[in-house]
Write a protein that holds these residues in place. Structure first.
Motif, PDB file in Angstrom:
ATOM      1  N   LEU A 112       1.642   1.462 -13.248  1.00 48.74           N
ATOM      2  CA  LEU A 112       0.541   0.558 -13.586  1.00 48.74           C
ATOM      3  C   LEU A 112      -0.502   1.231 -14.471  1.00 48.74           C
ATOM      4  O   LEU A 112      -1.138   0.576 -15.297  1.00 48.74           O
ATOM      5  N   THR A 113      -0.678   2.525 -14.336  1.00 53.68           N
ATOM      6  CA  THR A 113      -1.585   3.255 -15.227  1.00 53.68           C
ATOM      7  C   THR A 113      -1.055   3.221 -16.655  1.00 53.68           C
ATOM      8  O   THR A 113      -1.813   2.984 -17.605  1.00 53.68           O
ATOM      9  N   ILE A 114       0.246   3.428 -16.813  1.00 59.43           N
ATOM     10  CA  ILE A 114       0.861   3.375 -18.141  1.00 59.43           C
ATOM     11  C   ILE A 114       0.736   1.972 -18.728  1.00 59.43           C
ATOM     12  O   ILE A 114       0.401   1.811 -19.906  1.00 59.43           O
ATOM     13  N   VAL A 115       0.990   0.956 -17.911  1.00 60.18           N
ATOM     14  CA  VAL A 115       0.854  -0.436 -18.368  1.00 60.18           C
ATOM     15  C   VAL A 115      -0.592  -0.710 -18.773  1.00 60.18           C
ATOM     16  O   VAL A 115      -0.848  -1.327 -19.814  1.00 60.18           O
ATOM     17  N   ALA A 116      -1.541  -0.248 -17.980  1.00 60.70           N
ATOM     18  CA  ALA A 116      -2.956  -0.473 -18.281  1.00 60.70           C
ATOM     19  C   ALA A 116      -3.337   0.153 -19.619  1.00 60.70           C
ATOM     20  O   ALA A 116      -3.998  -0.486 -20.454  1.00 60.70           O
ATOM     21  N   ILE A 117      -2.915   1.379 -19.838  1.00 64.15           N
ATOM     22  CA  ILE A 117      -3.257   2.066 -21.084  1.00 64.15           C
ATOM     23  C   ILE A 117      -2.649   1.352 -22.283  1.00 64.15           C
ATOM     24  O   ILE A 117      -3.329   1.102 -23.286  1.00 64.15           O
ATOM     25  N   SER A 118      -1.370   0.982 -22.173  1.00 63.18           N
ATOM     26  CA  SER A 118      -0.717   0.352 -23.323  1.00 63.18           C
ATOM     27  C   SER A 118      -1.289  -1.033 -23.614  1.00 63.18           C
ATOM     28  O   SER A 118      -1.458  -1.399 -24.775  1.00 63.18           O
ATOM     29  N   THR A 119      -1.597  -1.805 -22.572  1.00 58.61           N
ATOM     30  CA  THR A 119      -2.142  -3.144 -22.822  1.00 58.61           C
ATOM     31  C   THR A 119      -3.587  -3.078 -23.311  1.00 58.61           C
ATOM     32  O   THR A 119      -3.989  -3.893 -24.133  1.00 58.61           O
ATOM     33  N   LEU A 120      -4.349  -2.121 -22.825  1.00 56.65           N
ATOM     34  CA  LEU A 120      -5.713  -1.976 -23.331  1.00 56.65           C
ATOM     35  C   LEU A 120      -5.718  -1.558 -24.795  1.00 56.65           C
ATOM     36  O   LEU A 120      -6.572  -2.011 -25.572  1.00 56.65           O
ATOM     37  N   LYS A 121      -4.755  -0.723 -25.194  1.00 58.36           N
ATOM     38  CA  LYS A 121      -4.648  -0.331 -26.603  1.00 58.36           C
ATOM     39  C   LYS A 121      -4.311  -1.517 -27.497  1.00 58.36           C
ATOM     40  O   LYS A 121      -4.695  -1.556 -28.654  1.00 58.36           O
ATOM     41  N   LYS A 122      -3.570  -2.496 -26.936  1.00 59.56           N
ATOM     42  CA  LYS A 122      -3.199  -3.695 -27.692  1.00 59.56           C
ATOM     43  C   LYS A 122      -4.316  -4.737 -27.693  1.00 59.56           C
ATOM     44  O   LYS A 122      -4.174  -5.793 -28.293  1.00 59.56           O
ATOM     45  N   GLY A 123      -5.403  -4.450 -26.994  1.00 55.64           N
ATOM     46  CA  GLY A 123      -6.540  -5.369 -26.964  1.00 55.64           C
ATOM     47  C   GLY A 123      -6.468  -6.425 -25.879  1.00 55.64           C
ATOM     48  O   GLY A 123      -7.278  -7.343 -25.861  1.00 55.64           O
ATOM     49  N   LYS A 124      -5.511  -6.328 -24.985  1.00 60.01           N
ATOM     50  CA  LYS A 124      -5.387  -7.292 -23.887  1.00 60.01           C
ATOM     51  C   LYS A 124      -6.210  -6.788 -22.708  1.00 60.01           C
ATOM     52  O   LYS A 124      -5.703  -6.117 -21.814  1.00 60.01           O
ATOM     53  N   ARG A 125      -7.473  -7.129 -22.718  1.00 56.62           N
ATOM     54  CA  ARG A 125      -8.403  -6.582 -21.717  1.00 56.62           C
ATOM     55  C   ARG A 125      -8.115  -7.016 -20.294  1.00 56.62           C
ATOM     56  O   ARG A 125      -8.112  -6.208 -19.377  1.00 56.62           O
ATOM     57  N   LYS A 126      -7.887  -8.325 -20.083  1.00 57.77           N
ATOM     58  CA  LYS A 126      -7.682  -8.816 -18.717  1.00 57.77           C
ATOM     59  C   LYS A 126      -6.448  -8.193 -18.068  1.00 57.77           C
ATOM     60  O   LYS A 126      -6.501  -7.716 -16.936  1.00 57.77           O
ATOM     61  N   THR A 127      -5.342  -8.185 -18.802  1.00 56.01           N
ATOM     62  CA  THR A 127      -4.114  -7.608 -18.268  1.00 56.01           C
ATOM     63  C   THR A 127      -4.288  -6.117 -18.015  1.00 56.01           C
ATOM     64  O   THR A 127      -3.873  -5.592 -16.973  1.00 56.01           O
ATOM     65  N   GLY A 128      -4.905  -5.422 -18.945  1.00 57.06           N
ATOM     66  CA  GLY A 128      -5.124  -3.992 -18.798  1.00 57.06           C
ATOM     67  C   GLY A 128      -6.007  -3.650 -17.619  1.00 57.06           C
ATOM     68  O   GLY A 128      -5.726  -2.720 -16.861  1.00 57.06           O
ATOM     69  N   LEU A 129      -7.072  -4.420 -17.443  1.00 54.50           N
ATOM     70  CA  LEU A 129      -7.981  -4.157 -16.326  1.00 54.50           C
ATOM     71  C   LEU A 129      -7.340  -4.487 -14.985  1.00 54.50           C
ATOM     72  O   LEU A 129      -7.547  -3.774 -13.999  1.00 54.50           O
ATOM     73  N   LEU A 130      -6.542  -5.564 -14.944  1.00 55.74           N
ATOM     74  CA  LEU A 130      -5.841  -5.891 -13.693  1.00 55.74           C
ATOM     75  C   LEU A 130      -4.832  -4.809 -13.331  1.00 55.74           C
ATOM     76  O   LEU A 130      -4.712  -4.420 -12.163  1.00 55.74           O
ATOM     77  N   ALA A 131      -4.116  -4.309 -14.330  1.00 58.22           N
ATOM     78  CA  ALA A 131      -3.168  -3.223 -14.068  1.00 58.22           C
ATOM     79  C   ALA A 131      -3.899  -1.971 -13.606  1.00 58.22           C
ATOM     80  O   ALA A 131      -3.438  -1.258 -12.716  1.00 58.22           O
ATOM     81  N   LEU A 132      -5.052  -1.709 -14.191  1.00 60.45           N
ATOM     82  CA  LEU A 132      -5.846  -0.540 -13.801  1.00 60.45           C
ATOM     83  C   LEU A 132      -6.344  -0.660 -12.362  1.00 60.45           C
ATOM     84  O   LEU A 132      -6.291   0.307 -11.595  1.00 60.45           O
ATOM     85  N   VAL A 133      -6.801  -1.839 -11.986  1.00 59.59           N
ATOM     86  CA  VAL A 133      -7.249  -2.062 -10.607  1.00 59.59           C
ATOM     87  C   VAL A 133      -6.086  -1.864  -9.629  1.00 59.59           C
ATOM     88  O   VAL A 133      -6.234  -1.233  -8.584  1.00 59.59           O
ATOM     89  N   GLY A 134      -4.911  -2.377  -9.988  1.00 63.47           N
ATOM     90  CA  GLY A 134      -3.733  -2.185  -9.151  1.00 63.47           C
ATOM     91  C   GLY A 134      -3.366  -0.716  -9.021  1.00 63.47           C
ATOM     92  O   GLY A 134      -3.036  -0.237  -7.940  1.00 63.47           O
ATOM     93  N   ALA A 135      -3.442   0.009 -10.140  1.00 59.24           N
ATOM     94  CA  ALA A 135      -3.131   1.439 -10.128  1.00 59.24           C
ATOM     95  C   ALA A 135      -4.102   2.196  -9.224  1.00 59.24           C
ATOM     96  O   ALA A 135      -3.691   3.068  -8.453  1.00 59.24           O
ATOM     97  N   LEU A 136      -5.361   1.858  -9.318  1.00 61.44           N
ATOM     98  CA  LEU A 136      -6.359   2.516  -8.469  1.00 61.44           C
ATOM     99  C   LEU A 136      -6.116   2.212  -6.994  1.00 61.44           C
ATOM    100  O   LEU A 136      -6.231   3.086  -6.138  1.00 61.44           O
ATOM    101  N   GLY A 137      -5.765   0.968  -6.693  1.00 61.97           N
ATOM    102  CA  GLY A 137      -5.499   0.577  -5.308  1.00 61.97           C
ATOM    103  C   GLY A 137      -4.302   1.312  -4.726  1.00 61.97           C
ATOM    104  O   GLY A 137      -4.374   1.876  -3.639  1.00 61.97           O
ATOM    105  N   PHE A 138      -3.185   1.311  -5.467  1.00 62.16           N
ATOM    106  CA  PHE A 138      -1.992   2.011  -4.981  1.00 62.16           C
ATOM    107  C   PHE A 138      -2.224   3.518  -4.919  1.00 62.16           C
ATOM    108  O   PHE A 138      -1.749   4.186  -4.008  1.00 62.16           O
TER     109      PHE A 138
END
Length: 69
Positions: free
Chosen positions: A21-47
Protein backbone atom coordinates in the motif's frame (compact mmCIF):
# COMPACT_ATOMS: atom_id res chain seq x y z
CA UNK A 1 -1.10 -0.99 26.63
CA UNK A 2 -3.60 -3.45 25.21
CA UNK A 3 -2.89 -7.16 25.08
CA UNK A 4 -1.32 -8.47 21.87
CA UNK A 5 -3.73 -10.16 19.46
CA UNK A 6 -1.77 -10.18 16.16
CA UNK A 7 0.99 -12.66 15.56
CA UNK A 8 2.52 -15.21 13.23
CA UNK A 9 1.36 -15.20 9.64
CA UNK A 10 -1.20 -12.48 10.37
CA UNK A 11 1.60 -10.11 11.35
CA UNK A 12 3.61 -11.00 8.26
CA UNK A 13 0.62 -10.44 5.95
CA UNK A 14 -0.09 -7.06 7.56
CA UNK A 15 3.56 -6.06 7.09
CA UNK A 16 3.46 -7.03 3.42
CA UNK A 17 0.18 -5.17 2.90
CA UNK A 18 1.72 -2.08 4.48
CA UNK A 19 4.63 -2.22 2.03
CA UNK A 20 2.37 -2.80 -0.99
CA UNK A 21 0.00 0.00 0.00
CA UNK A 22 2.94 2.36 0.53
CA UNK A 23 4.12 1.65 -3.02
CA UNK A 24 0.57 2.17 -4.35
CA UNK A 25 0.28 5.43 -2.40
CA UNK A 26 3.55 6.79 -3.76
CA UNK A 27 2.78 5.87 -7.36
CA UNK A 28 -0.78 7.23 -7.30
CA UNK A 29 0.27 10.45 -5.59
CA UNK A 30 2.92 10.95 -8.29
CA UNK A 31 0.16 10.59 -10.91
CA UNK A 32 -1.86 13.30 -9.16
CA UNK A 33 -4.57 11.00 -7.80
CA UNK A 34 -4.76 12.48 -4.32
CA UNK A 35 -7.78 10.62 -2.91
CA UNK A 36 -6.56 7.19 -3.95
CA UNK A 37 -3.02 7.94 -2.80
CA UNK A 38 -4.13 9.22 0.59
CA UNK A 39 -6.47 6.26 1.14
CA UNK A 40 -3.66 3.85 0.31
CA UNK A 41 -1.36 5.75 2.67
CA UNK A 42 -3.89 5.57 5.51
CA UNK A 43 -4.25 1.82 4.91
CA UNK A 44 -0.47 1.39 4.90
CA UNK A 45 -0.16 3.26 8.18
CA UNK A 46 -2.94 1.18 9.75
CA UNK A 47 -1.47 -2.17 8.70
CA UNK A 48 2.01 -1.00 9.66
CA UNK A 49 0.77 0.02 13.10
CA UNK A 50 -0.94 -3.36 13.57
CA UNK A 51 2.19 -5.25 12.53
CA UNK A 52 4.57 -3.30 14.76
CA UNK A 53 2.40 -3.16 17.89
CA UNK A 54 0.91 -6.67 17.45
CA UNK A 55 -2.49 -5.21 18.28
CA UNK A 56 -5.62 -4.75 16.16
CA UNK A 57 -8.76 -3.08 17.48
CA UNK A 58 -10.96 -4.94 15.00
CA UNK A 59 -9.50 -8.27 16.13
CA UNK A 60 -10.24 -7.31 19.72
CA UNK A 61 -13.83 -6.31 18.92
CA UNK A 62 -14.40 -9.61 17.11
CA UNK A 63 -12.61 -11.72 19.72
CA UNK A 64 -9.89 -12.86 17.30
CA UNK A 65 -6.43 -13.72 18.60
CA UNK A 66 -3.78 -14.88 16.09
CA UNK A 67 -0.80 -14.85 18.46
CA UNK A 68 -1.00 -18.64 18.98
CA UNK A 69 -0.81 -19.60 15.30
Amino acid sequence: MAEKNVGGRDRLVRSLLAVVLTIVAISTLKKGKRKTGLLALVGALGFGFNATTCFCGTNEALGIDTTDE
